[in-house]
Write a protein that holds these residues in place. Structure first.
Motif, PDB file in Angstrom:
ATOM      1  N   VAL A  34      62.177  23.301  39.838  1.00  0.00           N
ATOM      2  CA  VAL A  34      63.206  22.453  39.882  1.00  0.00           C
ATOM      3  C   VAL A  34      63.579  21.990  38.305  1.00  0.00           C
ATOM      4  CG1 VAL A  34      64.351  20.297  40.789  1.00  0.00           C
ATOM      5  CG2 VAL A  34      62.517  21.678  42.149  1.00  0.00           C
ATOM      6  N   PRO A  35      64.613  22.422  37.658  1.00  0.00           N
ATOM      7  CA  PRO A  35      65.023  22.244  36.421  1.00  0.00           C
ATOM      8  C   PRO A  35      65.237  20.693  36.140  1.00  0.00           C
ATOM      9  CG  PRO A  35      66.105  24.117  36.974  1.00  0.00           C
ATOM     10  CD  PRO A  35      65.672  23.491  38.405  1.00  0.00           C
ATOM     11  N   GLY A  36      64.494  20.201  35.096  1.00  0.00           N
ATOM     12  CA  GLY A  36      64.461  18.693  34.861  1.00  0.00           C
ATOM     13  C   GLY A  36      63.414  18.144  35.577  1.00  0.00           C
ATOM     14  N   GLU A  37      62.820  18.762  36.628  1.00  0.00           N
ATOM     15  CA  GLU A  37      61.786  17.782  37.193  1.00  0.00           C
ATOM     16  C   GLU A  37      60.371  18.317  37.323  1.00  0.00           C
ATOM     17  OE1 GLU A  37      63.164  16.760  41.281  1.00  0.00           O
ATOM     18  OE2 GLU A  37      65.336  16.465  40.444  1.00  0.00           O
ATOM     19  N   VAL A  38      60.349  19.658  37.867  1.00  0.00           N
ATOM     20  CA  VAL A  38      58.885  20.176  38.019  1.00  0.00           C
ATOM     21  C   VAL A  38      58.987  21.645  38.033  1.00  0.00           C
ATOM     22  CG1 VAL A  38      59.130  20.097  40.675  1.00  0.00           C
ATOM     23  CG2 VAL A  38      56.884  19.960  39.304  1.00  0.00           C
ATOM     24  N   LEU A  39      57.978  22.200  37.635  1.00  0.00           N
ATOM     25  CA  LEU A  39      57.720  23.443  37.639  1.00  0.00           C
ATOM     26  C   LEU A  39      56.134  23.862  38.202  1.00  0.00           C
ATOM     27  CD1 LEU A  39      58.202  26.658  36.986  1.00  0.00           C
ATOM     28  CD2 LEU A  39      56.898  26.252  34.472  1.00  0.00           C
ATOM     29  N   MET A  40      56.167  24.392  39.381  1.00  0.00           N
ATOM     30  CA  MET A  40      54.858  24.694  40.024  1.00  0.00           C
ATOM     31  C   MET A  40      54.745  26.351  40.025  1.00  0.00           C
ATOM     32  SD  MET A  40      54.709  22.341  43.194  1.00  0.00           S
ATOM     33  CE  MET A  40      54.910  20.582  42.968  1.00  0.00           C
ATOM     34  N   ILE A  41      53.279  26.569  39.446  1.00  0.00           N
ATOM     35  CA  ILE A  41      52.844  27.861  39.342  1.00  0.00           C
ATOM     36  C   ILE A  41      51.712  28.035  39.980  1.00  0.00           C
ATOM     37  CG2 ILE A  41      51.869  29.640  37.468  1.00  0.00           C
ATOM     38  CD1 ILE A  41      53.524  27.662  35.598  1.00  0.00           C
ATOM     39  N   ARG A  42      51.468  28.954  40.921  1.00  0.00           N
ATOM     40  CA  ARG A  42      50.248  29.241  41.774  1.00  0.00           C
ATOM     41  C   ARG A  42      49.236  29.921  40.515  1.00  0.00           C
ATOM     42  NH1 ARG A  42      49.001  28.533  46.589  1.00  0.00           N
ATOM     43  NH2 ARG A  42      51.051  28.489  47.319  1.00  0.00           N
ATOM     44  N   VAL A  43      48.072  29.443  40.550  1.00  0.00           N
ATOM     45  CA  VAL A  43      47.220  29.825  39.528  1.00  0.00           C
ATOM     46  C   VAL A  43      45.805  30.310  40.254  1.00  0.00           C
ATOM     47  CG1 VAL A  43      47.976  28.525  37.475  1.00  0.00           C
ATOM     48  CG2 VAL A  43      46.418  27.444  39.210  1.00  0.00           C
ATOM     49  N   GLY A  44      45.788  30.205  41.479  1.00  0.00           N
ATOM     50  CA  GLY A  44      44.489  30.430  42.342  1.00  0.00           C
ATOM     51  C   GLY A  44      45.087  30.716  43.814  1.00  0.00           C
ATOM     52  N   SER A  50      51.137  22.307  38.417  1.00  0.00           N
ATOM     53  CA  SER A  50      52.204  21.526  38.677  1.00  0.00           C
ATOM     54  C   SER A  50      52.431  20.774  37.476  1.00  0.00           C
ATOM     55  CB  SER A  50      51.931  20.419  39.813  1.00  0.00           C
ATOM     56  OG  SER A  50      53.377  19.987  39.701  1.00  0.00           O
ATOM     57  N   LEU A  51      53.731  21.035  36.675  1.00  0.00           N
ATOM     58  CA  LEU A  51      53.797  20.669  35.391  1.00  0.00           C
ATOM     59  C   LEU A  51      55.390  19.654  35.701  1.00  0.00           C
ATOM     60  CD1 LEU A  51      53.798  23.866  33.493  1.00  0.00           C
ATOM     61  CD2 LEU A  51      52.241  22.156  33.492  1.00  0.00           C
ATOM     62  N   TRP A  52      55.210  18.541  35.343  1.00  0.00           N
ATOM     63  CA  TRP A  52      56.061  17.500  35.669  1.00  0.00           C
ATOM     64  C   TRP A  52      56.591  17.107  34.667  1.00  0.00           C
ATOM     65  CZ3 TRP A  52      54.836  13.029  39.585  1.00  0.00           C
ATOM     66  CH2 TRP A  52      54.790  13.777  41.078  1.00  0.00           C
ATOM     67  N   ALA A  53      58.061  16.687  34.441  1.00  0.00           N
ATOM     68  CA  ALA A  53      58.826  16.165  33.552  1.00  0.00           C
ATOM     69  C   ALA A  53      57.992  14.682  33.347  1.00  0.00           C
ATOM     70  CB  ALA A  53      60.213  16.086  33.800  1.00  0.00           C
ATOM     71  N   GLU A  54      57.857  14.283  32.135  1.00  0.00           N
ATOM     72  CA  GLU A  54      57.101  13.009  32.048  1.00  0.00           C
ATOM     73  C   GLU A  54      57.794  11.906  32.975  1.00  0.00           C
ATOM     74  OE1 GLU A  54      56.708  11.808  27.953  1.00  0.00           O
ATOM     75  OE2 GLU A  54      54.903  12.704  27.772  1.00  0.00           O
ATOM     76  N   ARG A  55      59.126  11.759  32.883  1.00  0.00           N
ATOM     77  CA  ARG A  55      59.766  10.801  33.359  1.00  0.00           C
ATOM     78  C   ARG A  55      59.532  10.495  35.059  1.00  0.00           C
ATOM     79  NH1 ARG A  55      65.545  10.254  32.202  1.00  0.00           N
ATOM     80  NH2 ARG A  55      65.564  12.272  33.725  1.00  0.00           N
ATOM     81  N   GLY A  56      59.516  11.546  35.761  1.00  0.00           N
ATOM     82  CA  GLY A  56      59.092  11.708  37.115  1.00  0.00           C
ATOM     83  C   GLY A  56      57.617  11.601  37.401  1.00  0.00           C
ATOM     84  N   PHE A  57      56.683  11.941  36.438  1.00  0.00           N
ATOM     85  CA  PHE A  57      55.624  11.772  36.642  1.00  0.00           C
ATOM     86  C   PHE A  57      55.261  10.256  36.532  1.00  0.00           C
ATOM     87  CE2 PHE A  57      51.115  11.041  35.072  1.00  0.00           C
ATOM     88  CZ  PHE A  57      50.580  12.130  35.780  1.00  0.00           C
ATOM     89  N   GLU A  58      55.830   9.450  35.656  1.00  0.00           N
ATOM     90  CA  GLU A  58      55.523   8.260  35.354  1.00  0.00           C
ATOM     91  C   GLU A  58      56.245   7.392  36.743  1.00  0.00           C
ATOM     92  OE1 GLU A  58      55.106   6.607  31.093  1.00  0.00           O
ATOM     93  OE2 GLU A  58      57.112   7.523  31.465  1.00  0.00           O
ATOM     94  N   ALA A  59      57.346   7.768  37.237  1.00  0.00           N
ATOM     95  CA  ALA A  59      57.862   7.148  38.241  1.00  0.00           C
ATOM     96  C   ALA A  59      57.100   6.922  39.427  1.00  0.00           C
ATOM     97  CB  ALA A  59      59.233   7.689  38.688  1.00  0.00           C
TER      98      ALA A  59
END
Length: 138
Positions: A34-44, A50-59
């Motif tokens: 989801v551009p500007g929000e989150v990138l999720m990658i299956r690693v197992g 889950s890589l979150w944009a800082e603003r959404g993470f902090e919210a």
């Protein structure tokens, strides 16, 4: 509660830079993007990075501590051979990773080196010859 981890979530300053590093540089595939929000990658099989944009993470989670030094954690990618350690570190560096340390023989019998992703999160690339190391290999 089951003894497992489902997601490892990291707050990132620049989601586009993280996307370029993990998807284009390392060749990983997005499970959800989801551009500007989150990138999720299956690693197992049952684990997602889950890589979150800082603003959404902090919210959702709360304020991020900022300042000098490193986050008190590492992520690890184990491989079967020393040659694979060298190859993965070379790939990460070609993708723009900060080459934190060259691989070396460790006192505990393994062979490891480190790189940092665009946000400075440290990744250990390791060949661990012990039973616990073998248990995490595909």
């Amino acid at each position: 509660m089951d003894q497992r981890i489902s997601f490892v979530t990291l707050a990132v300053r620049d989601l586009d830079a993280s996307r370029a590093f993990y998807l284009d540089g390392l060749g990983w595939a997005a499970e959800l993007d989801v551009p500007g929000e989150v990138l999720m990658i299956r690693v197992g099989e049952l684990v997602v990075l889950s890589l979150w944009a800082e603003r959404g993470f902090e919210a959702e989670v709360g304020p991020i501590r900022r300042g000098p030094g490193l986050a008190p954690m590492t992520l690890a990618h184990n491989v079967a051979t020393r040659e694979e350690v060298d190859a993965v570190l070379a790939l990460a560096r070609a993708a723009g990773a900060d080459p934190v340390s060259e691989p070396e023989e460790r006192e505990w019998g393994g062979y490891t080196g480190y790189f940092a992703d665009p946000d400075g999160f440290r990744w250990e690339v390791a060949q661990n010859p012990g039973p616990i190391g073998s248990s995490v290999l595909p």
